[in-house]
Design a protein around this motif. Structure first.
Motif, PDB file in Angstrom:
ATOM      1  N   GLN A 161      13.814  -0.333   5.596  1.00  0.00           N
ATOM      2  CA  GLN A 161      15.088  -0.870   5.114  1.00  0.00           C
ATOM      3  C   GLN A 161      16.257   0.013   5.535  1.00  0.00           C
ATOM      4  N   ALA A 162      16.049   1.329   5.543  1.00  0.00           N
ATOM      5  CA  ALA A 162      17.129   2.230   5.961  1.00  0.00           C
ATOM      6  C   ALA A 162      17.521   1.977   7.415  1.00  0.00           C
ATOM      7  N   CYS A 163      16.554   1.643   8.233  1.00  0.00           N
ATOM      8  CA  CYS A 163      16.833   1.324   9.640  1.00  0.00           C
ATOM      9  C   CYS A 163      17.679   0.048   9.730  1.00  0.00           C
ATOM     10  N   LEU A 164      17.308  -0.942   8.960  1.00  0.00           N
ATOM     11  CA  LEU A 164      18.068  -2.194   8.950  1.00  0.00           C
ATOM     12  C   LEU A 164      19.503  -1.958   8.490  1.00  0.00           C
ATOM     13  N   ASN A 165      19.661  -1.138   7.453  1.00  0.00           N
ATOM     14  CA  ASN A 165      20.994  -0.840   6.922  1.00  0.00           C
ATOM     15  C   ASN A 165      21.834  -0.055   7.927  1.00  0.00           C
ATOM     16  N   THR A 166      21.229   0.905   8.592  1.00  0.00           N
ATOM     17  CA  THR A 166      21.965   1.755   9.524  1.00  0.00           C
ATOM     18  C   THR A 166      22.409   0.988  10.756  1.00  0.00           C
ATOM     19  N   PHE A 167      21.501   0.199  11.329  1.00  0.00           N
ATOM     20  CA  PHE A 167      21.810  -0.509  12.566  1.00  0.00           C
ATOM     21  C   PHE A 167      22.401  -1.901  12.318  1.00  0.00           C
ATOM     22  N   LEU A 168      22.487  -2.316  11.053  1.00  0.00           N
ATOM     23  CA  LEU A 168      23.098  -3.591  10.645  1.00  0.00           C
ATOM     24  C   LEU A 168      22.358  -4.810  11.200  1.00  0.00           C
ATOM     25  N   TYR A 169      21.043  -4.768  11.109  1.00  0.00           N
ATOM     26  CA  TYR A 169      20.220  -5.894  11.546  1.00  0.00           C
ATOM     27  C   TYR A 169      19.351  -6.379  10.401  1.00  0.00           C
ATOM     28  N   SER A 207      10.533   3.270   1.409  1.00  0.00           N
ATOM     29  CA  SER A 207      11.402   3.965   0.454  1.00  0.00           C
ATOM     30  C   SER A 207      12.117   5.161   1.069  1.00  0.00           C
ATOM     31  N   ALA A 208      11.813   5.490   2.310  1.00  0.00           N
ATOM     32  CA  ALA A 208      12.453   6.632   2.964  1.00  0.00           C
ATOM     33  C   ALA A 208      13.960   6.401   3.087  1.00  0.00           C
ATOM     34  N   VAL A 209      14.711   7.452   2.889  1.00  0.00           N
ATOM     35  CA  VAL A 209      16.168   7.385   2.978  1.00  0.00           C
ATOM     36  C   VAL A 209      16.618   7.275   4.430  1.00  0.00           C
ATOM     37  N   ASP A 210      15.899   7.941   5.327  1.00  0.00           N
ATOM     38  CA  ASP A 210      16.248   7.911   6.743  1.00  0.00           C
ATOM     39  C   ASP A 210      15.616   6.713   7.438  1.00  0.00           C
ATOM     40  N   PRO A 211      16.310   6.179   8.434  1.00  0.00           N
ATOM     41  CA  PRO A 211      15.754   5.067   9.210  1.00  0.00           C
ATOM     42  C   PRO A 211      14.470   5.490   9.934  1.00  0.00           C
ATOM     43  N   ILE A 212      13.467   4.625   9.865  1.00  0.00           N
ATOM     44  CA  ILE A 212      12.202   4.834  10.564  1.00  0.00           C
ATOM     45  C   ILE A 212      11.897   3.566  11.340  1.00  0.00           C
ATOM     46  N   LEU A 213      11.499   3.741  12.609  1.00  0.00           N
ATOM     47  CA  LEU A 213      11.051   2.599  13.387  1.00  0.00           C
ATOM     48  C   LEU A 213       9.873   3.014  14.244  1.00  0.00           C
ATOM     49  N   ASP A 217       0.841  -1.203   0.000  1.00  0.00           N
ATOM     50  CA  ASP A 217       0.000   0.000   0.000  1.00  0.00           C
ATOM     51  C   ASP A 217       0.878   1.257   0.000  1.00  0.00           C
ATOM     52  N   ALA A 218       0.253   2.407  -0.197  1.00  0.00           N
ATOM     53  CA  ALA A 218       0.987   3.663  -0.330  1.00  0.00           C
ATOM     54  C   ALA A 218       1.787   3.999   0.927  1.00  0.00           C
ATOM     55  N   MET A 219       1.206   3.786   2.110  1.00  0.00           N
ATOM     56  CA  MET A 219       1.903   4.121   3.357  1.00  0.00           C
ATOM     57  C   MET A 219       3.135   3.229   3.555  1.00  0.00           C
ATOM     58  N   THR A 220       2.997   1.961   3.283  1.00  0.00           N
ATOM     59  CA  THR A 220       4.129   1.046   3.408  1.00  0.00           C
ATOM     60  C   THR A 220       5.228   1.422   2.419  1.00  0.00           C
ATOM     61  N   ALA A 221       4.837   1.755   1.194  1.00  0.00           N
ATOM     62  CA  ALA A 221       5.816   2.164   0.185  1.00  0.00           C
ATOM     63  C   ALA A 221       6.550   3.427   0.620  1.00  0.00           C
ATOM     64  N   LEU A 222       5.816   4.369   1.195  1.00  0.00           N
ATOM     65  CA  LEU A 222       6.424   5.612   1.676  1.00  0.00           C
ATOM     66  C   LEU A 222       7.468   5.331   2.758  1.00  0.00           C
ATOM     67  N   ILE A 223       7.090   4.526   3.730  1.00  0.00           N
ATOM     68  CA  ILE A 223       7.991   4.211   4.842  1.00  0.00           C
ATOM     69  C   ILE A 223       9.204   3.420   4.359  1.00  0.00           C
TER      70      ILE A 223
END
Length: 161
Positions: A29-37, A10-16, A2-8
């Protein structure tokens, strides 16, 4: 998706997002990349795992105090703190924190900005400034001295402070 999931996602900054007990409900995904999990390593776990011990030890207390008093100290604001990656590395970050109610339950959403590159650049510039042989003075728009380098102090025989 859905649009909200795509927005979250695709965000460049980590969101949790965490629940009112500090349990991670959502990461991008940015959160996973930043925190290495991996996602499965975070979902359902306490957000304290993403903080150095000095802050993690107080986090449950912060959540409890907010639930009891509803006094906002960090919510709706941003603040600089440290994050903890899965490899044990601590890094500087800026956290913006907000609250929402979803299906009558409180959730907290954090947006993180990794400040590592900015801090490295600041250190590099400070190194250049302090090692310069020529006097350097920085003033603000009112003409007030904000910064001088050691060469300036030596040439003009002033103390840096």
């Amino acid at each position: 998706m859905d649009a909200m999931t795509a927005l979250i996602q695709s965000a460049v900054d980590p969101i949790l997002q965490i629940n009112d007990e500090g349990i991670i409900q959502l990461v991008n995904q940015a959160c996973l990349n930043t925190f290495l999990y991996n996602e499965e390593d975070l979902i359902g776990k306490n957000v304290k795992m993403l903080m150095p011990e000095s802050h993690a030890a107080k986090h449950d207390e912060y959540l409890h105090r907010y639930k009891v008093t509803r006094q906002k100290r960090v919510l709706g604001k941003g603040r600089k703190l440290q994050g903890l990656k899965s490899d044990g590395c601590v890094f500087p970050m800026f956290l913006s924190l907000s609250e929402a109610i979803i299906k009558e339950k409180i959730v907290f959403t954090g947006i993180v900005r990794d400040l590592s590159a900015e801090e490295q650049e600041q250190e590099r510039m400070l190194s250049i400034l302090t090692s310069a042989v020529d006097p350097i003075v920085q003033i603000d728009e009112r003409g007030i001295i904000q910064l001088v380098n050691p060469a300036c102090c030596k040439v003009f025989m002033y103390q840096e402070s």
